[in-house]
Design an enzyme around this catalytic site. Structure first.
Site, short mmCIF file in Angstrom:
data_model
loop_
_atom_site.label_atom_id
_atom_site.label_comp_id
_atom_site.label_asym_id
_atom_site.label_seq_id
_atom_site.Cartn_x
_atom_site.Cartn_y
_atom_site.Cartn_z
CD GLN A 190 -69.29 -54.80 13.31
OE1 GLN A 190 -69.69 -53.70 12.97
NE2 GLN A 190 -70.07 -56.10 13.53
CB THR A 242 -68.07 -49.20 11.19
OG1 THR A 242 -69.16 -50.17 10.71
CG2 THR A 242 -67.16 -50.03 12.70
CB THR A 243 -71.82 -46.64 10.08
OG1 THR A 243 -71.01 -45.54 9.49
CG2 THR A 243 -73.52 -45.56 10.19
CG HIS A 244 -71.50 -51.71 11.45
ND1 HIS A 244 -70.28 -52.85 10.56
CD2 HIS A 244 -71.78 -51.42 10.09
CE1 HIS A 244 -70.44 -52.44 9.27
NE2 HIS A 244 -71.24 -52.07 8.76
CG ASN A 245 -72.43 -46.44 16.63
OD1 ASN A 245 -72.05 -46.34 17.38
ND2 ASN A 245 -72.41 -46.60 14.74
#
Lengths: 406, 587
Positions: free
Chosen positions: B347, B512-515
């Site tokens: 993201q 962000t950690t949204h992989n």
């Protein structure tokens, strides 16, 4: 012939079920199981002012348990406090209450215990102060303090009251903790159910109709809900009582819980001791600590969070005449009961590592004397004593027996 | 030689959100379920106790609850012509480890994706023409629709006790909610959190500009809440320690605060911590999984046989396991064929800090306490003139005012000394940040594969990430940042800092950690790893669940959709797979 055998088995099954229920009503498992040990195999250390008594193995093992006890032997133990070999039991075993159980209930209990897996386990030798290792001395104690005899129905009271009285005074042995003891470790009958020592620096609060620190403000339904789930709108169980809820009262029928509550509600109020005005400085310090440490869960108005964190405001258990249980919970934290109806088991963290004895005393004194509460102040020495006991015994919840053993 | 353990019906790899949901569902079905967690065991008390959890140095700076790169990491490069190097410190993203997974340390931002998100390619082609999508952009439809997932979003929101204001209940639009959201069957279980001073400021500025601001949906309870499993949660205290921290008040939804009190009491459920799963073991046909191979903390190797293997680990780890186990043909960026590792996405974020005159009191916060607008998400606006795909929400979050990492200073403030201290004291209580949270397209050059040189502690090749944002996303983020700047200026601040995302993507600063992606879902086995029920096309008794299923990344935080997908897959297993084990979609 075949039909008769089937009939006999059916009777026996019913009997075993009844015995299992009575074992739960009596909470046998809590004292007869050592932490990490097999259920009912004994070895649990019961701390008394006179030394440590280790509970016995009541599985049907013939060498170390009660497998070779007859029903008569078992009835004599429950009714007279004597072992199969005729030796006296120490009254750490609640035979002064179990004596009220009729023969058929005691036989049913034995039938149930006979169905358990036999475990070969010998309890350690008791560690009692001289000369109490000599069991014959118990004869004298019995003479002074033990009234042998089954429960006698009170004709002037309704059946529900009588059933409750039997459960509370008999197998439930509530008074073993909730009544103060005299110097010989016997219940002080003049102060029945006015609150007592529950061992290991826990205090069992009053169960009389006192509105300040007893059950006066609780309805029958409040008591039933508490015994069924360990919590009601007013409070949540702690320490040994959580053990009682999980191992015993949650398993009782609603009718029996209503009976117990009906009886408890009929115990006349005692007069709690007068409380002098609390030092304003102590209250100010306590309030500061409350805002910093407690307010997040128990809220600024002390009313807690409905269904989640118990209220402290206007709360009889907070006003208990002795503060040991409150000190335990603040120092070590505690887990709530988590029966199927209320599975969460919310917990309070321990504050022992961050609050001094004086700080714990101050915050408890404040909580016990604000939002409509009134109770004797807590002093730092009381906190120090409980802290020492905690070091010795460890936090109580660690010894909760998993419900999977049932 | 691996020690062979007693078989179970279902083995779950990982014990975070998805595993907890699936375990709860499948144990209700009577199956014997075992979860294997690589990290440590964790419970609210003592691990997240309010007496010590608010320790920014220990948890936020030193990463007390995250994956330790020394045990598991990946290598990284921007493009195929570079040599990837191992990430030795967590930077751009912070996967969780331990029971509860990242569900312990998330903020609680619980969005639903928009109906258009699930049909992004066909919708874009329909509205703007096929040529609108650059040839190297590999976005595709999900194979499930918003309507398919709606009941499962609902279940996750009620499990978590989400606080919010619905914008669209059964087609009727609600004032104060998000007017762009897909129709939901009912309101959120709890009313929104108390607004912060910053939220109110954002709300006013956004309304002046003609937008429709709404309280962001939060898995932080605004009231005490008992969820459908009977698990009791406390009320959020706005302590400001959500992200990177566990919640000591049982107010932020996590497996511990919503499912585990019930799940852990079941006789047909068990879990083991400290277990690094290294392979899904296939039989000699390669079409059936026999179980998994794992190592414990002392390096002992075990084989855990199971009828059904469900990968519930973090996105990277699920893909790594598939690659190591030979499930699905690995993606080849040269030919554009193969599936495992394909369509990795991330993201793109940016922010505009605003220094204001009003007192903000930022320390009273909650992880998902924020006011947002959705005018510029997905296809809520005409992309024609802009020439890019995607979008994102713009929000002002009041997550906390932690002293080390959560403060803002004007760009001309001194970097140290008395001047820095003065600027800090002037601005700490009087600054906010307007954040953008943007979607990322999947593209041909963004993927995961096995590293040819670097190996992990067990001798397995590291997972290799090759990634940069597509130009499409830089343009989109530029556009979104401009809109955020407009809102920030409407707050009439003393000054602003505009923090754009610069090229190329760097894995060092936290973003962000949204992989997402790498094991994506879809209708076609040539372009997806799992079918619409998250079942492996190649090995039907393997399911893969998580953000790795997203074909591309949307402009929302992913956990709501991950939770919905877990319930969706569990339902497919319960209602379809168990009755007739085998492929749920014939090819």
């Amino acid at each position: 012939m075949a039909a008769a055998a089937v009939h006999a088995q059916g009777t026996e099954f019913t009997n075993v079920q009844r015995g299992r229920y009575l074992a739960q009503a009596g909470d046998c498992i809590s004292c007869h199981t050592v932490k990490g040990g097999k259920p009912f195999a004994g070895g649990y250390p019961v701390e008394t002012p006179f030394g440590t008594i280790f509970s016995s193995n009541i599985t049907p093992d013939v060498v170390t348990g009660i497998g070779n006890w007859s029903r008569d032997d078992f009835y004599r133990a429950m009714h007279e406090g004597r072992r199969k070999d005729g030796q006296y039991l120490y009254p750490a075993c609640p035979y002064p209450w179990f004596t009220k159980m009729p023969r058929e209930d005691v036989d049913a209990l034995k039938s149930y215990l006979d169905t358990l897996e036999p475990v070969r386990a010998m309890a350690p030798e008791n560690e009692l102060i001289w000369p109490l290792g000599w069991r014959r001395l118990v004869a004298g104690w019995n003479l002074l303090f033990f009234d042998q005899g089954e429960y006698v129905h009170r004709e002037d009271k309704p059946d529900v009251w009588n059933r409750g009285a039997y459960l509370v005074e008999g197998p439930g042995h509530c008074a073993a903790c909730h009544t103060p003891k005299n110097m010989f470790g016997a219940s002080d009958r003049d102060k029945a159910m006015q609150g007592g020592d529950a061992g290991e620096a826990w205090y069992a609060p009053s169960l009389t109709a006192s509105e300040r620190d007893g059950l006066g403000t609780w309805s029958v339904n409040d008591i039933v809900q508490y015994l069924k789930t360990g919590a009601n709108e007013d409070t949540a169980s702690t320490g040994p009582m959580t053990e009682v809820v999980m191992n015993s009262t949650q398993h009782l029928s609603n009718a029996d819980l209503i009976a117990m509550a009906t009886y408890l509600k009929d115990i006349p109020a005692h007069k709690p001791e007068e409380v002098k005005d609390i030092d304003e400085q102590v209250m100010a310090r306590g309030k500061g600590l409350y805002i910093d440490q407690c307010m997040g869960c128990h809220m600024a108005d002390g009313k807690g969070q409905k269904g989640a964190f118990p209220p402290l405001a206007d709360s009889p258990p907070i006003r208990a005449s002795q503060p040991q249980t409150l000190i335990q919970v603040v120092l070590a934290g505690d887990f709530m009961a988590d029966p199927p109806e209320l599975p969460t088991g919310l917990a309070m963290p321990g504050f022992a590592w961050k609050l001094s004895d004086q700080q714990v005393a101050d915050v408890l004194t404040y909580v016990r004397n604000t939002w409509g509460n009134r109770a004797p102040p807590v002093d730092a020495d009381q906190v120090a004593e409980v802290r020492t006991a905690l070091h010795e015994h460890g936090p109580r919840y660690k010894r909760l027996i998993s419900q999977s053993v049932h | 030689m691996a020690t062979r353990l007693n078989p179970v019906d279902v083995v779950l790899v990982g014990f975070g959100w998805t595993a907890s949901i699936i375990a709860q569902e499948l144990t209700d079905e009577g199956l014997q379920v075992l979860a294997l967690e690589r990290g440590v065991d964790r419970a609210t008390v003592p691990d997240f106790s309010t007496t010590h959890i608010q320790d920014e140095l220990r948890y936020a700076v030193r990463g007390g609850l995250f994956q330790a790169p020394v045990r598991e990491t990946l290598s990284f490069r921007n493009t195929r012509d570079q040599t990837a190097l191992p990430m030795r410190h967590l930077g751009s993203f912070r996967p969780g480890a331990g029971v509860g997974g990242a569900g312990v340390h998330w903020n609680g931002q619980t969005w639903r994706f928009l109906p258009d998100d699930f049909v992004l390619r066909s919708h874009t082609e329909e509205r703007y023409g096929a040529d609108f999508i650059a040839p190297d952009i590999t976005i595709q439809d999900w194979g499930v629709s918003y309507d398919d997932l709606e009941p499962y979003y609902d279940r996750f929101e009620y499990l978590c006790g989400v606080s919010g204001t619905a914008g669209n209940v059964g087609g009727s639009l609600r004032q104060e909610g998000n007017p762009f959201e897909g129709a939901r069957r009912r309101d959120y279980p709890l009313p929104p959190l108390e607004r912060s001073a910053g939220s109110l400021m954002f709300d006013k500025a956004a309304r002046e500009l003609g937008y429709h601001p709404f309280p962001a949906p939060a898995a932080n309870t605004s009231r005490p809440y008992k969820n459908p499993l009977g698990v009791q949660m406390g009320q959020c205290t706005y302590c400001g320690f959500c992200e990177w921290f566990g919640c000591g008040n049982n107010s932020k939804a996590s497996p511990q605060s919503t499912i585990l009190p019930v799940l852990l009491k079941k006789d047909n459920f068990s879990y083991r911590s400290g277990c690094d799963v290294m392979r899904v073991k296939l039989d000699n046909t390669g079409k059936k999984a026999k179980g998994v191979l794992y190592r414990d903390l002392e390096g002992r190797e075990y084989e855990q046989p199971a009828q059904l293997v469900i990968l519930c680990a973090f996105a990277h780890h699920n893909v790594h396991l598939l690659l190591l186990s030979g499930i699905g043909r690995p993606y080849d960026p040269v030919s554009g064929t193969g599936v495992t590792g394909r369509n990795y996405a991330y993201q793109i974020t940016s922010s505009v800090e605003a220094f204001v005159d009003e007192l903000i009191n930022p320390y009273m916060g909650a992880g998902a306490l924020g006011q947002a607008i959705d005018e510029f998400n997905t296809d809520n606006f005409d992309h024609g003139p802009e020439g890019f795909i995607g979008g994102g929400y713009i929000a002002l979050w009041t997550t906390g005012g932690r002293p080390i990492t959560q403060h803002h200073l004007p760009k001309d403030a001194p970097k140290w000394g008395a001047g820095w201290k003065k600027a800090m004291s002037e601005n700490y209580l009087k600054s906010v940040s307007v954040a953008t949270h943007g979607s990322v397209v999947s593209h041909r050059g963004a993927y995961l594969d096995l590293d040819p040189s670097y190996k992990d502690a067990y001798g397995n090749p590291l997972l290799r990430l090759t990634f940069d944002f597509h130009d499409n996303d830089y343009r989109m983020s530029e556009f979104l940042t401009g809109k955020a700047e407009g809102i920030a200026k409407a707050m009439k601040p003393r000054s602003i800092n505009v923090n754009k995302r610069k090229k190329p993507y760097s894995i060092v600063p936290y973003q962000t950690t949204h992989n997402t992606g790498g094991a994506i879902m879809g209708d076609d086995p040539r372009t997806s790893v799992v079918n619409r029920y998250l079942q492996s096309w190649d090995v039907p008794n393997v399911f893969v669940v998580g953000a790795c299923n997203f074909p591309q990344n949307a402009g929302y935080n992913p956990t709501g959709t991950v939770g919905a997908l877990a319930f969706w897959a569990a339902d497919a297993i319960r209602k379809m797979y168990l009755k007739n084990p085998g492929p749920l979609i014939q090819t």
